[in-house]
Every structure is written in C-alpha cells, then in structure tokens.
Design an enzyme around this catalytic site. Sequence first.
Site, PDB file in Angstrom:
ATOM      1  N   GLY A  38       0.840  -1.182   0.000  1.00 28.53           N
ATOM      2  CA  GLY A  38       0.000   0.000   0.000  1.00 28.53           C
ATOM      3  C   GLY A  38       0.874   1.230   0.000  1.00 28.53           C
ATOM      4  CG  ASP A 151     -10.061  -0.677   8.542  1.00 29.05           C
ATOM      5  OD1 ASP A 151     -11.111  -0.479   7.898  1.00 29.05           O
ATOM      6  OD2 ASP A 151      -8.952  -0.830   7.990  1.00 29.05           O
TER       7      ASP A 151
END
Length: 208
Positions: A38, A151
């Site tokens: 990422g 999350d």
Amino acid sequence: AVRDLMHLLNRVYNLDLDVHLPAALSGRWRLGRLLGEGGQGRVYVVHPLAGGADAVIKLLLKQDAYTLERFHREVAAMAAIDHPNVLRIIEHGTDPVPFYVAPLGVPLEEYWSVRQASCGPAQLFDLASQMIHELASGLAAVHAQGLVHRDIKPANVIMFADVPVLADFGIVHDPAAERITTRPAGNGFARNIASIYDPRLAPASGDC
C-alpha cells in the site's frame, strides 16, 4: 541482462529482490513472496530457517512522523492483546525500517469461497454464526484494553484453520493517547462516530 532477470522473477514469482530482511531477522528467516503493498509499506511471506510455520512480515517504507506513530500504535495494540481471535505479533523492531512479524493465515474471502463450494446452506449458517461469535469475543478483548479497532471488515479477518482472527490495527484508536492529527477525516468516518461508538471511547471528530 541481470536487471531483466530480476524483473522477470519479480513478475512470475512475486518476489522483490531489492528488499532485504531487517538485520535482526537475518539468519533466522528467509524472505519470500510479496503478499501485498500500500502507500505505507509492504507485506511479505517469510520462511523460518530452523523449520516450522511460515509467517508474514510487514515493512513500513513510508516514514513520516504521522505514519511512524500510527505504526507504533498498531504494534503496541496487538502486543497488548492476548486472545485467540486477535492477531499476535511474533516479533517486531525498527532497524533499518519499522517491522513486525505475525503468523501467516488465509484471507477470509479465500477461506469462505472454499467453504461455499463444499458446504450446504445449513453448514454455512452455523459456520458464519460461530465466526461472528468468535470475532465478537476478539473485539471485546480489544475494547477491554480501552482500544477501538475502527476498521472491521472482511479484508481484515484472517483464518487459521476454522478460527477467525482480527488483523490490521493500522488505524486503531486509543482514547488515552495523545491525538496525532488535527486534520479532519476525509472519508466520511467522522460523521458516523456518534452512531457507532461508545461515547466513553469515541475520538474527537477531527481525529483520523
């Protein structure tokens, strides 16, 4: 020619020959294939040289003050929780880049695809009910430490056999810790704080 060969190996086997293990792990682990990356770092499979189960290593490559603090809080959160449904850290360090090593499991979506092909509706219902119960137990252990994961989603659940485990504490919130940002959240998260948080644990609306 050597550069072309390295590029070919990287594409075919998902290897990254320009990345090396932290010195603290050399002689004990061997770097394997790239699992994902990422904007902040990469995750690789690592193989224990002494034998045993493979693991994963997360390497933090972006090292601005905000990202470093988030990573340190992620590591601290996982290290503080001892529960079978929360991912445990095998080891961690900061030289030459921040990293942690954790057990290697199977992504939930991959696991569920296999189960759907081999189980009937009743079995799937029972399995899903059990998984939800276990994940709720893991989440309760997170909350018992005064932390909020923030999350929870299928992509952040890893399976070990039939045991679901919460992973990725990258945006964990610790109400007792100093805020590390004053910029407003840009993803709509802050607007929903009142409806999803225990008021005692809710972050300020600008804390993203």
